[in-house]
Design a protein around this motif. Structure first.
Motif, PDB file in Angstrom:
ATOM      1  N   GLN A 147      29.691  42.996  32.014  1.00  0.00           N
ATOM      2  CA  GLN A 147      29.160  41.830  31.316  1.00  0.00           C
ATOM      3  C   GLN A 147      30.217  40.740  31.103  1.00  0.00           C
ATOM      4  O   GLN A 147      29.987  39.795  30.361  1.00  0.00           O
ATOM      5  N   PHE A 148      31.354  40.868  31.724  1.00  0.00           N
ATOM      6  CA  PHE A 148      32.397  39.868  31.506  1.00  0.00           C
ATOM      7  C   PHE A 148      32.003  38.536  32.158  1.00  0.00           C
ATOM      8  O   PHE A 148      31.266  38.486  33.140  1.00  0.00           O
ATOM      9  N   GLU A 149      32.513  37.453  31.563  1.00  0.00           N
ATOM     10  CA  GLU A 149      32.224  36.114  32.056  1.00  0.00           C
ATOM     11  C   GLU A 149      33.496  35.489  32.611  1.00  0.00           C
ATOM     12  O   GLU A 149      34.585  35.707  32.080  1.00  0.00           O
ATOM     13  N   LEU A 150      33.355  34.721  33.661  1.00  0.00           N
ATOM     14  CA  LEU A 150      34.501  34.042  34.245  1.00  0.00           C
ATOM     15  C   LEU A 150      34.872  32.821  33.414  1.00  0.00           C
ATOM     16  O   LEU A 150      34.014  31.988  33.098  1.00  0.00           O
ATOM     17  N   THR A 151      36.132  32.704  33.053  1.00  0.00           N
ATOM     18  CA  THR A 151      36.620  31.514  32.369  1.00  0.00           C
ATOM     19  C   THR A 151      36.739  30.383  33.389  1.00  0.00           C
ATOM     20  O   THR A 151      36.727  30.621  34.600  1.00  0.00           O
ATOM     21  N   PRO A 152      36.852  29.132  32.919  1.00  0.00           N
ATOM     22  CA  PRO A 152      37.041  28.022  33.870  1.00  0.00           C
ATOM     23  C   PRO A 152      38.221  28.239  34.806  1.00  0.00           C
ATOM     24  O   PRO A 152      38.181  27.826  35.959  1.00  0.00           O
ATOM     25  N   MET A 153      39.260  28.901  34.339  1.00  0.00           N
ATOM     26  CA  MET A 153      40.423  29.167  35.180  1.00  0.00           C
ATOM     27  C   MET A 153      40.071  30.089  36.348  1.00  0.00           C
ATOM     28  O   MET A 153      40.656  30.003  37.428  1.00  0.00           O
ATOM     29  N   LEU A 154      39.083  30.971  36.144  1.00  0.00           N
ATOM     30  CA  LEU A 154      38.678  31.932  37.164  1.00  0.00           C
ATOM     31  C   LEU A 154      37.358  31.552  37.832  1.00  0.00           C
ATOM     32  O   LEU A 154      36.823  32.330  38.621  1.00  0.00           O
ATOM     33  N   ALA A 155      36.858  30.353  37.545  1.00  0.00           N
ATOM     34  CA  ALA A 155      35.516  29.965  38.001  1.00  0.00           C
ATOM     35  C   ALA A 155      35.368  29.990  39.514  1.00  0.00           C
ATOM     36  O   ALA A 155      34.281  30.229  40.037  1.00  0.00           O
ATOM     37  N   SER A 156      36.455  29.764  40.247  1.00  0.00           N
ATOM     38  CA  SER A 156      36.377  29.743  41.709  1.00  0.00           C
ATOM     39  C   SER A 156      36.017  31.104  42.288  1.00  0.00           C
ATOM     40  O   SER A 156      35.619  31.209  43.448  1.00  0.00           O
ATOM     41  N   LEU A 157      36.123  32.162  41.486  1.00  0.00           N
ATOM     42  CA  LEU A 157      35.824  33.520  41.949  1.00  0.00           C
ATOM     43  C   LEU A 157      34.355  33.889  41.775  1.00  0.00           C
ATOM     44  O   LEU A 157      33.985  35.040  41.982  1.00  0.00           O
ATOM     45  N   LYS A 158      33.512  32.920  41.437  1.00  0.00           N
ATOM     46  CA  LYS A 158      32.109  33.234  41.133  1.00  0.00           C
ATOM     47  C   LYS A 158      31.389  33.876  42.313  1.00  0.00           C
ATOM     48  O   LYS A 158      30.522  34.740  42.121  1.00  0.00           O
ATOM     49  N   ASN A 159      31.711  33.469  43.546  1.00  0.00           N
ATOM     50  CA  ASN A 159      31.021  34.031  44.713  1.00  0.00           C
ATOM     51  C   ASN A 159      31.467  35.452  45.047  1.00  0.00           C
ATOM     52  O   ASN A 159      30.816  36.125  45.852  1.00  0.00           O
ATOM     53  N   VAL A 160      32.565  35.889  44.447  1.00  0.00           N
ATOM     54  CA  VAL A 160      33.055  37.255  44.692  1.00  0.00           C
ATOM     55  C   VAL A 160      33.218  38.011  43.378  1.00  0.00           C
ATOM     56  O   VAL A 160      33.948  38.996  43.310  1.00  0.00           O
TER      57      VAL A 160
END
Length: 462
Positions: free
Chosen positions: A69-82
């Motif tokens: 259930q973790f959410e991507l922070t803006p710093m990690l947002a580029s990893l959304k597709n993986v």
């Protein structure tokens, strides 16, 4: 219809030319010679270790939520597709780097966990071999390159007397063959590419220590003919020895090599290899260091993926920069300065924002390589499914040189070794070497009771 005349060929048959060896596609003429001794039945596991210097902005890196259930922070947002392919590991550290210089002894300990001896360079001792080199000496022996070390910064020389008297060589390498010997990294894309595809006495030297060495310049001055051009005469001779069906296959194959130069082997040793039938286009890079830093980084990452894809190596390391890298990131909007300089942000908001933007850029490059690996189909899955990519830094926050709770991300499944898509929080100050021990024992089945300062294998990964 089987032709009346057909020369029987070994699966290891290659087309040879001056300084090049080109593996052939499967031909009918190879049927008598093809057997289980020459080909792996399933894809091998590949391990990549990616190092980012200078840490992250902790308050903008750590995501909310636990487990899946973790959410991507803006710093990690580029990893959304993986996102479903990554695992965030927390509370891991290298205890032996505590209370010492902020950078130099931490880098060689990244993959070994050893105690790095203070020295001006004559008696270097990192306290241990790096985990990638343990793998190179075992699983890496089945490929032409036991391991593949890449980077973008030349190795540093001299001593940092202000920083405690450590040789700067320590900060230039994460791969160590033994406690006293770093493994040089290649920083020029063309020479890295040539290591995969060119053989013979003209095989390029490593440029990691200096791009100005005469041997490096000689290697860069080599012709830019494709491998196909180098083996053309041998290919023409072979066409006259095989049947009509094989000629058609050979012509089709050679045409595809013009764009991908695929299935190229750098060794004639009779070893089991994995053969991918799909293409992955990487053209031979131009000589020298690319003008744009992002082009340099992505070329090196592409070449590492190609090395995995062709099963030329199963173990790779990549350094986004050396310790205290002076790389200027002013090419990013809103950034004016170097990564190391801005990592000492003193909690000033303007510098923190710039520091965060540089870190965000690095995660974008991680997303780039992971998406590429995920897009390459392999044996009912993807190259990423059969790989384990570790990305991390030896610092959590560059300003405080904090070595607790290092930013560590695993990507891929490692052939079922990891169940990704989760955030896993371990007990505070769990040895990072526990991860390496788990890789050695459970991912590769090696008989290692300990590694570095490990206290046991990690749970929760699968």
């Amino acid at each position: 219809m089987v032709p009346i005349f057909r020369k029987r060929l070994s699966r290891r048959t290659v087309l040879r030319g001056a300084g090049a060896a080109l593996g052939l596609p499967f031909l009918d003429a190879m049927v008598p010679a093809l057997n289980a001794e020459e080909r792996l039945e399933k894809p091998p596991v590949r391990n990549a270790f990616l190092f980012m210097p200078n840490g992250v902005r902790p308050d903008h890196y750590t995501p909310p939520g636990d487990d899946e259930q973790f959410e991507l922070t803006p710093m990690l947002a580029s990893l959304k597709n993986v996102k479903s392919e990554i695992t965030l590991l927390e509370n891991l550290w290298n205890e032996q780097t505590s209370g010492r210089n902020g950078h130099w002894p931490k880098v060689p300990a990244f993959l070994s966990g050893g105690y790095v001896v203070r020295t001006s360079g004559r008696d270097m001792d990192t306290g241990g071999i790096s985990v990638d080199q343990v793998l190179a000496s075992t699983v890496g022996q089945g490929t032409p390159l036991p391991s593949f070390e890449l980077g973008v910064d030349e190795a540093y020389t001299g001593v940092d007397n202000i920083g405690g008297g450590f040789t700067r060589i320590y900060g230039s390498h994460i791969a160590w063959r033994d406690p006293h010997t770093p493994v040089p990294k290649e920083i020029l894309p063309q020479l890295a590419f040539d290591r995969l595809f060119r053989t013979g006495p003209a095989t390029p030297v490593l440029s990691g220590f200096t791009t100005q060495h005469p041997e490096v310049q000689k290697s860069l001055a080599r012709d830019d003919l494709s491998v196909l051009d180098l083996v053309r005469e041998d290919a023409k001779s072979l066409r006259n020895q095989v049947g009509v069906s094989d000629r058609a296959k050979l012509d089709e194959y050679l045409e595809s090599v013009r764009s991908i130069e695929r299935r190229i082997e750098t060794s004639l040793k009779p070893q089991k290899r994995w053969i991918n039938d799909n293409s992955f286009d990487v053209k031979r890079p131009k000589a020298g260091v690319p003008e744009q830093h992002i082009e340099h980084v992505r070329l090196m990452l592409d070449i590492m993926v190609l090395a995995f894809w062709t099963d030329t190596t199963r173990v790779g390391t990549f350094m986004f920069g050396n310790a205290q890298t002076g790389r200027n990131f002013s090419f990013l909007d809103g950034v004016n300065g170097s990564f190391h300089g801005l990592s000492h942000h003193r909690n000033e908001e303007d510098k923190l924002l710039q520091y965060e933007k540089i870190g965000t850029w690095h995660f974008e490059q991680l997303a780039y390589v992971l998406e590429k690996m995920k897009s390459l189909p392999e044996a009912g899955g993807s190259l990423l499914d059969h790989s384990l990519v570790m990305f991390g830094s030896t610092l959590r926050d560059g300003n405080s040189h904090d070595n607790h709770n290092l930013p560590i991300i695993l990507a891929g499944r490692g052939n079922g070794f990891v169940r990704p898509g989760r955030r896993i929080r371990y007990e505070k100050d769990t040895p990072l070497c526990n991860l390496y021990l788990t890789m050695l024992q459970q991912q590769h089945g090696l008989d290692h009771k300990t590694f570095g300062d490990s206290t046991g294998a990690l749970d929760k990964l699968s």
